[in-house]
Design a protein around this motif. Structure first.
Motif, PDB file in Angstrom:
ATOM      1  N   MET A   1       7.536   1.096 -10.207  1.00  0.00           N
ATOM      2  CA  MET A   1       6.319   1.116  -9.400  1.00  0.00           C
ATOM      3  C   MET A   1       5.085   1.073 -10.292  1.00  0.00           C
ATOM      4  SD  MET A   1       7.310   1.341  -6.169  1.00  0.00           S
ATOM      5  CE  MET A   1       5.632   1.564  -5.558  1.00  0.00           C
TER       6      MET A   1
ATOM      7  N   ARG B   1       0.841  -1.196   0.000  1.00  0.00           N
ATOM      8  CA  ARG B   1       0.000   0.000   0.000  1.00  0.00           C
ATOM      9  C   ARG B   1       0.880   1.251   0.000  1.00  0.00           C
ATOM     10  NH1 ARG B   1      -4.930  -1.651  -1.182  1.00  0.00           N
ATOM     11  NH2 ARG B   1      -5.715   0.354  -0.383  1.00  0.00           N
ATOM     12  N   ARG B   2       0.407   2.274  -0.683  1.00  0.00           N
ATOM     13  CA  ARG B   2       0.997   3.601  -0.569  1.00  0.00           C
ATOM     14  C   ARG B   2       0.195   4.385   0.449  1.00  0.00           C
ATOM     15  NH1 ARG B   2      -1.109   8.134  -3.987  1.00  0.00           N
ATOM     16  NH2 ARG B   2      -2.444   8.014  -2.145  1.00  0.00           N
TER      17      ARG B   2
ATOM     18  N   VAL C   1      -0.284  -0.667  -4.343  1.00  0.00           N
ATOM     19  CA  VAL C   1       0.847  -0.449  -5.241  1.00  0.00           C
ATOM     20  C   VAL C   1       1.656  -1.743  -5.360  1.00  0.00           C
ATOM     21  CG1 VAL C   1       1.053   2.028  -4.791  1.00  0.00           C
ATOM     22  CG2 VAL C   1       2.319   0.389  -3.367  1.00  0.00           C
TER      23      VAL C   1
ATOM     24  N   SER D   1       8.469  -1.665   5.583  1.00  0.00           N
ATOM     25  CA  SER D   1       8.110  -0.320   5.145  1.00  0.00           C
ATOM     26  C   SER D   1       9.283   0.361   4.455  1.00  0.00           C
ATOM     27  CB  SER D   1       7.644   0.523   6.340  1.00  0.00           C
ATOM     28  OG  SER D   1       8.682   0.662   7.292  1.00  0.00           O
TER      29      SER D   1
ATOM     30  N   LEU E   1      13.868   3.740  -3.370  1.00  0.00           N
ATOM     31  CA  LEU E   1      13.172   3.420  -2.127  1.00  0.00           C
ATOM     32  C   LEU E   1      14.185   3.208  -1.010  1.00  0.00           C
ATOM     33  CD1 LEU E   1      10.579   0.779  -3.433  1.00  0.00           C
ATOM     34  CD2 LEU E   1      10.468   3.285  -3.538  1.00  0.00           C
TER      35      LEU E   1
ATOM     36  N   ASP F   1       6.377   9.708  -0.137  1.00  0.00           N
ATOM     37  CA  ASP F   1       5.335   8.736   0.187  1.00  0.00           C
ATOM     38  C   ASP F   1       5.904   7.598   1.023  1.00  0.00           C
ATOM     39  OD1 ASP F   1       3.354  10.073  -1.164  1.00  0.00           O
ATOM     40  OD2 ASP F   1       3.459   8.845  -2.979  1.00  0.00           O
ATOM     41  N   GLU F   2       5.073   7.109   1.932  1.00  0.00           N
ATOM     42  CA  GLU F   2       5.422   5.906   2.681  1.00  0.00           C
ATOM     43  C   GLU F   2       4.784   4.703   2.014  1.00  0.00           C
ATOM     44  OE1 GLU F   2       4.903   3.799   7.089  1.00  0.00           O
ATOM     45  OE2 GLU F   2       4.190   5.857   6.754  1.00  0.00           O
ATOM     46  N   LEU F   3       5.547   3.624   1.901  1.00  0.00           N
ATOM     47  CA  LEU F   3       5.060   2.381   1.319  1.00  0.00           C
ATOM     48  C   LEU F   3       5.115   1.303   2.385  1.00  0.00           C
ATOM     49  CD1 LEU F   3       7.048   2.462  -2.064  1.00  0.00           C
ATOM     50  CD2 LEU F   3       4.785   3.429  -1.591  1.00  0.00           C
ATOM     51  N   ARG F   4       4.101   0.448   2.388  1.00  0.00           N
ATOM     52  CA  ARG F   4       4.047  -0.628   3.367  1.00  0.00           C
ATOM     53  C   ARG F   4       3.783  -1.944   2.639  1.00  0.00           C
ATOM     54  NH1 ARG F   4       2.579  -0.023   8.663  1.00  0.00           N
ATOM     55  NH2 ARG F   4       3.582   2.023   8.432  1.00  0.00           N
TER      56      ARG F   4
ATOM     57  N   VAL G   1       2.544   7.603  -7.258  1.00  0.00           N
ATOM     58  CA  VAL G   1       3.595   7.550  -6.240  1.00  0.00           C
ATOM     59  C   VAL G   1       4.516   8.748  -6.421  1.00  0.00           C
ATOM     60  CG1 VAL G   1       5.512   6.198  -5.314  1.00  0.00           C
ATOM     61  CG2 VAL G   1       3.469   5.034  -6.171  1.00  0.00           C
TER      62      VAL G   1
END
Length: 348
Positions: A97, A70-71, A80, A115, A129, A107-110, A103
């Protein structure tokens, strides 16, 4: 040359979705100088080579580099997918991506419990990233949450499963770092390697970590304007000495896969001699190039307009390869990563 020069008709059903079983039962089309064709199986390879030849294999190991997650952004949370393609540091990777337009830096990506923060978006649409863990901890997390990065023409047609964890890996893979398999090597079995050794065929091991850029289409009609993504490779002193010795004794250098060929041709001197080599290569091989060290190439069948079809055309001749591929299509050969193979001898 123009991109259209490398186009050909490929029926959709020729793209293999699963490998042959056993691996060395895949078909093998030999293309001799002058376009002379003969049909074989991969297990026939010992009879097609001779004592003193050396096979050069890429012992890179594929990592599960496709991460789904997820973004996270204030007021917005979307699905994502990241495909890692080049490691920058212990905690940093470059990645493609999807959807890239959704994106942005910051942005934080999990990805499950892993993360990352997006720190940069490159001109070519790749993202940098920065992960919350690094080194071996990051490697373990990627192995835990990632999926094997099957090529898009396979992944779009079926879900991947546990078989792909082994199917999309060569039996001699040792050095972790690739996000795509050196697919010609997928045809080898321990038994075939033993038979080749018994016939006096050498095996030299090199490493080129294959990036996801290998799947990117050529978007410029003028082929010379295309730029390859850089990939990291290494030729050890042992491998260099082994290949040099084979050439001196009259043996032929047979690259297993375009990755091995690209690495050797990047590192070889004008006289074809190899030295210890470590670094990145973005070599782009098209017709007209003089090959310094490669006598033959074992490789799978590639897609129309791809940089890999350009490479094989440079080695064996464009018209010869167009005729060989027409024969392969008409004869039911299976194409690309899980498909059949060819053995191409350098045009005289």
């Amino acid at each position: 040359m123009q991109l259209s020069d490398f186009d050909f008709e490929l029926p959709e059903d020729r793209i293999a979705l699963r490998p042959a079983e056993p691996r060395d039962s895949a078909r093998l089309l030999q293309v001799r100088p002058g376009g002379v064709l003969s049909d074989h199986q991969v297990r026939d390879l010992p009879s097609l080579l001779r004592r003193g030849d050396v096979l050069v294999v890429n012992e890179t190991r594929v990592i599960p580099a496709r991460l789904k997650g997820r973004r996270l952004r204030q007021g917005s949370d979307i699905a994502v997918e990241a495909t890692l393609h080049q490691r920058v540091s212990d905690a940093t990777w470059r990645a493609f991506m999807r959807p890239g337009k959704k994106v942005a830096p910051g942005d934080e990506l999990r990805f499950s419990d892993l993360s990352a923060v997006v720190v940069e978006k490159g001109e070519a649409g790749e993202f940098t990233l920065d992960f919350a863990v690094s080194g071996p901890d990051l490697d373990a997390a990627i192995a835990r949450v990632g999926e094997m990065p099957l090529p898009p023409y396979i992944a779009s047609k079926r879900r991947q499963d546990d078989r792909d964890r082994s199917d999309y890996q060569t039996v001699y893979a040792r050095q972790e770092g690739s996000v795509a398999a050196p697919t010609a090597g997928l045809h080898f079995t321990p038994e075939l390697l033993e038979r080749l050794a018994a016939e006096g065929v050498g095996l030299a091991r090199v490493t080129l970590h294959v990036g996801a850029g290998t799947f990117l289409p050529v978007k410029t009609e003028d082929v010379s304007q295309h730029r390859m993504h850089a990939e990291w490779g290494e030729i050890t002193p042992q491998a260099a000495d082994q290949i040099n010795a084979a050439r001196t004794a009259g043996g032929r250098v047979v690259c297993v896969g375009t990755t091995s060929l690209r690495l050797l041709e990047s590192a070889a001197g004008e006289d074809g001699r190899l030295e210890t080599w470590t670094g990145e290569t973005d070599i782009f091989i098209t017709p007209g190039r003089r090959f310094r060290v490669t006598d033959a190439l074992m490789t799978n069948f590639h897609l129309p307009k791809s940089t890999l079809f350009m490479l094989v055309s440079a080695l064996a001749g464009l018209q010869e390869m167009r005729a060989a591929y027409a024969h392969a299509v008409a004869s039911g050969y299976r194409f690309y990563s899980y498909g059949d193979a060819s053995l191409l001898w350098r045009a005289e």
